[in-house]
Design an enzyme around this catalytic site. Sequence first.
Site, PDB file in Angstrom:
ATOM      1  CE  LYS A  13      -1.898  -1.160   3.950  1.00 34.23           C
ATOM      2  NZ  LYS A  13      -1.156  -2.424   4.250  1.00 34.23           N
ATOM      3  NE  ARG A  87      -3.960  -1.151  10.124  1.00 32.52           N
ATOM      4  CZ  ARG A  87      -2.903  -0.822   9.366  1.00 32.52           C
ATOM      5  NH1 ARG A  87      -2.869   0.312   8.725  1.00 32.52           N
ATOM      6  NH2 ARG A  87      -1.910  -1.658   9.272  1.00 32.52           N
ATOM      7  NE  ARG A 126       9.092  -2.843   6.202  1.00 35.38           N
ATOM      8  CZ  ARG A 126       7.844  -2.381   6.089  1.00 35.38           C
ATOM      9  NH1 ARG A 126       7.511  -1.639   5.061  1.00 35.38           N
ATOM     10  NH2 ARG A 126       6.945  -2.689   7.000  1.00 35.38           N
ATOM     11  NE  ARG A 159       6.956  -0.500  10.110  1.00 31.16           N
ATOM     12  CZ  ARG A 159       5.916  -0.326   9.300  1.00 31.16           C
ATOM     13  NH1 ARG A 159       6.059   0.334   8.176  1.00 31.16           N
ATOM     14  NH2 ARG A 159       4.733  -0.822   9.611  1.00 31.16           N
ATOM     15  NE  ARG A 170       2.634  -4.814  11.060  1.00 30.76           N
ATOM     16  CZ  ARG A 170       3.677  -4.587  10.261  1.00 30.76           C
ATOM     17  NH1 ARG A 170       4.876  -5.079  10.561  1.00 30.76           N
ATOM     18  NH2 ARG A 170       3.534  -3.865   9.175  1.00 30.76           N
TER      19      ARG A 170
HETATM   20  P1  AP5 Z   1       4.835  -1.520   1.854  1.00 30.56           P
HETATM   21  O1  AP5 Z   1       4.591  -0.771   0.613  1.00 30.56           O
HETATM   22  O2  AP5 Z   1       5.400  -0.840   3.035  1.00 30.56           O
HETATM   23  O3  AP5 Z   1       3.519  -2.298   2.298  1.00 30.56           O
HETATM   24  P2  AP5 Z   1       2.320  -1.816   3.184  1.00 30.56           P
HETATM   25  O4  AP5 Z   1       1.119  -2.547   2.719  1.00 30.56           O
HETATM   26  O5  AP5 Z   1       2.260  -0.316   3.194  1.00 30.56           O
HETATM   27  O6  AP5 Z   1       2.793  -2.416   4.554  1.00 30.56           O
HETATM   28  P3  AP5 Z   1       3.206  -1.781   5.952  1.00 30.56           P
HETATM   29  O7  AP5 Z   1       4.426  -2.424   6.457  1.00 30.56           O
HETATM   30  O8  AP5 Z   1       3.181  -0.315   5.882  1.00 30.56           O
HETATM   31  O9  AP5 Z   1       2.123  -2.456   6.819  1.00 30.56           O
HETATM   32  P4  AP5 Z   1       0.968  -1.902   7.669  1.00 30.56           P
HETATM   33  O10 AP5 Z   1      -0.193  -1.654   6.811  1.00 30.56           O
HETATM   34  O11 AP5 Z   1       0.777  -2.845   8.787  1.00 30.56           O
HETATM   35  O12 AP5 Z   1       1.667  -0.613   8.306  1.00 30.56           O
HETATM   36  P5  AP5 Z   1       1.155   0.815   8.691  1.00 30.56           P
HETATM   37  O13 AP5 Z   1       2.339   1.655   8.643  1.00 30.56           O
HETATM   38  O14 AP5 Z   1      -0.070   1.207   7.954  1.00 30.56           O
HETATM   39  O15 AP5 Z   1       5.744  -2.776   1.451  1.00 30.56           O
HETATM   40  C1  AP5 Z   1       6.230  -3.688   2.432  1.00 30.56           C
HETATM   41  C2  AP5 Z   1       7.594  -4.225   1.953  1.00 30.56           C
HETATM   42  O16 AP5 Z   1       7.394  -4.978   0.762  1.00 30.56           O
HETATM   43  C3  AP5 Z   1       8.579  -3.098   1.586  1.00 30.56           C
HETATM   44  O17 AP5 Z   1       9.852  -3.500   1.977  1.00 30.56           O
HETATM   45  C4  AP5 Z   1       8.478  -2.986   0.054  1.00 30.56           C
HETATM   46  O18 AP5 Z   1       9.695  -2.583  -0.509  1.00 30.56           O
HETATM   47  C5  AP5 Z   1       8.137  -4.426  -0.333  1.00 30.56           C
HETATM   48  N1  AP5 Z   1       7.280  -4.486  -1.512  1.00 30.56           N
HETATM   49  C6  AP5 Z   1       6.221  -3.694  -1.836  1.00 30.56           C
HETATM   50  N2  AP5 Z   1       5.654  -4.078  -2.984  1.00 30.56           N
HETATM   51  C7  AP5 Z   1       6.350  -5.161  -3.410  1.00 30.56           C
HETATM   52  C8  AP5 Z   1       6.238  -6.030  -4.532  1.00 30.56           C
HETATM   53  N3  AP5 Z   1       5.292  -5.864  -5.488  1.00 30.56           N
HETATM   54  N4  AP5 Z   1       7.112  -7.055  -4.628  1.00 30.56           N
HETATM   55  C9  AP5 Z   1       8.095  -7.235  -3.686  1.00 30.56           C
HETATM   56  N5  AP5 Z   1       8.264  -6.443  -2.593  1.00 30.56           N
HETATM   57  C10 AP5 Z   1       7.395  -5.425  -2.461  1.00 30.56           C
HETATM   58  O19 AP5 Z   1       0.694   0.564  10.216  1.00 30.56           O
HETATM   59  C11 AP5 Z   1       1.602   0.291  11.244  1.00 30.56           C
HETATM   60  C12 AP5 Z   1       0.881   0.258  12.572  1.00 30.56           C
HETATM   61  O20 AP5 Z   1       0.320   1.555  12.855  1.00 30.56           O
HETATM   62  C13 AP5 Z   1      -0.316  -0.693  12.681  1.00 30.56           C
HETATM   63  O21 AP5 Z   1       0.077  -2.008  13.011  1.00 30.56           O
HETATM   64  C14 AP5 Z   1      -1.139  -0.031  13.799  1.00 30.56           C
HETATM   65  O22 AP5 Z   1      -0.580  -0.272  15.068  1.00 30.56           O
HETATM   66  C15 AP5 Z   1      -0.954   1.447  13.502  1.00 30.56           C
HETATM   67  N6  AP5 Z   1      -1.993   1.973  12.592  1.00 30.56           N
HETATM   68  C16 AP5 Z   1      -1.788   2.470  11.338  1.00 30.56           C
HETATM   69  N7  AP5 Z   1      -2.954   2.859  10.813  1.00 30.56           N
HETATM   70  C17 AP5 Z   1      -3.909   2.593  11.730  1.00 30.56           C
HETATM   71  C18 AP5 Z   1      -5.321   2.752  11.748  1.00 30.56           C
HETATM   72  N8  AP5 Z   1      -5.984   3.275  10.699  1.00 30.56           N
HETATM   73  N9  AP5 Z   1      -5.997   2.339  12.852  1.00 30.56           N
HETATM   74  C19 AP5 Z   1      -5.348   1.822  13.924  1.00 30.56           C
HETATM   75  N10 AP5 Z   1      -4.023   1.642  13.968  1.00 30.56           N
HETATM   76  C20 AP5 Z   1      -3.294   2.021  12.883  1.00 30.56           C
END
Ligand code: AP5
Length: 214
Positions: A13, A87, A126, A159, A170
Site C-alpha cells: 500500500k 482499518r 525489510r 521496524r 499484525r
Molecule cells: P509496503 O509498501 O510498506 O507495504 P504496506 O502494505 O504499506 O505495509 P506496511 O508495512 O506499511 O504495513 P501496515 O499496513 O501494517 O503498516 P502501517 O504503517 O499502515 O511494502 C512492504 C515491503 O514490501 C517493503 O519492503 C516494500 O519494498 C516491499 N514491496 C512492496 N511491494 C512489493 C512487490 N510488489 N514485490 C516485492 N516487494 C514489495 O501501520 C503500522 C501500525 O500503525 C499498525 O500495526 C497499527 O498499530 C498502527 N496503525 C496504522 N494505521 C492505523 C489505523 N488506521 N488504525 C489503527 N491503527 C493504525
Amino acid sequence: MHLVLFGPPGAGKGTQGTVLAEKRGLTKISTGDILRDAARAGTELGLKARKFMDAGELVPDSVILGLVREVIEDSGNSGFIMDGFPRTIPQAEGVDQMLREMKKVIDAVVVLDVPNEALVQRLSGRRSCPNCGAVYNVYYDKPKQDEKCDRCGSELVQRADDKRDTVARRLDVYKQQTSPIIDYYQQHGADVHFINGDRGIDDVLRDILQIVDR
Ligand code: AP5
C-alpha cells in the site's frame, strides 16, 4: 479521485501510494506514517500510539479518526489516497460520515491480494536506512555489505513491528478486525477492485493506474 488502498500489512500500500500520489498529484494519507512521525517526535499521541504499534495492535479508533479529519480537511480540493485507513468498521463508518459532511465520496477501493508467506518474507526481511530512507530486504534485495546502506553506508534498522512474532500478530489483527471492511464496502455499493499484488511493483502499479485514470 478519492481512493482507498486496502490490503494486509506488507501488501504494498505504501509503495504504490507514494508513486500514485506523485504521478497523479494526489495527497497520500497514511495513518501509519502519521503515527510513526508522531512517535519519533515524542508527542503525547505518538508515545501512546507506539505501545500499540510495537505490539502489532491497532491504535484506538477515536485517536485515528481525529487525525484523519485534520489531514482530509488540509487536502482541500486535491484528491487523496488513503493507505492503511480505514482499518476497522467504526473507522470506515466514521470516514463515510466525515466525507458526507465535506460533500466528498470514495470513488474506488483497491484491494491488494498477496499470500501470507510473501507478506511474512517482505516484512520480516525489510531493513531501512534511517539516514536516506533506502529500503532493502535481507531475503531478496540484500545490501552489498551486511546491514549497511549501499547509498550512504549508514547502519540499517528494522521496524520494531517487523519482528517475526509481531508480523504474525499484525496479520492476525488484519484478518479479524480489518478484512471485514471489504464486505462493508461491497454492501454499501462502493467500486471495489481486487488486484494481484504478488507481482513486480510496476505491474501492480499499471493495474491501479487503469482504475485511477478511467
Ligand atoms: P509496503 O509498501 O510498506 O507495504 P504496506 O502494505 O504499506 O505495509 P506496511 O508495512 O506499511 O504495513 P501496515 O499496513 O501494517 O503498516 P502501517 O504503517 O499502515 O511494502 C512492504 C515491503 O514490501 C517493503 O519492503 C516494500 O519494498 C516491499 N514491496 C512492496 N511491494 C512489493 C512487490 N510488489 N514485490 C516485492 N516487494 C514489495 O501501520 C503500522 C501500525 O500503525 C499498525 O500495526 C497499527 O498499530 C498502527 N496503525 C496504522 N494505521 C492505523 C489505523 N488506521 N488504525 C489503527 N491503527 C493504525
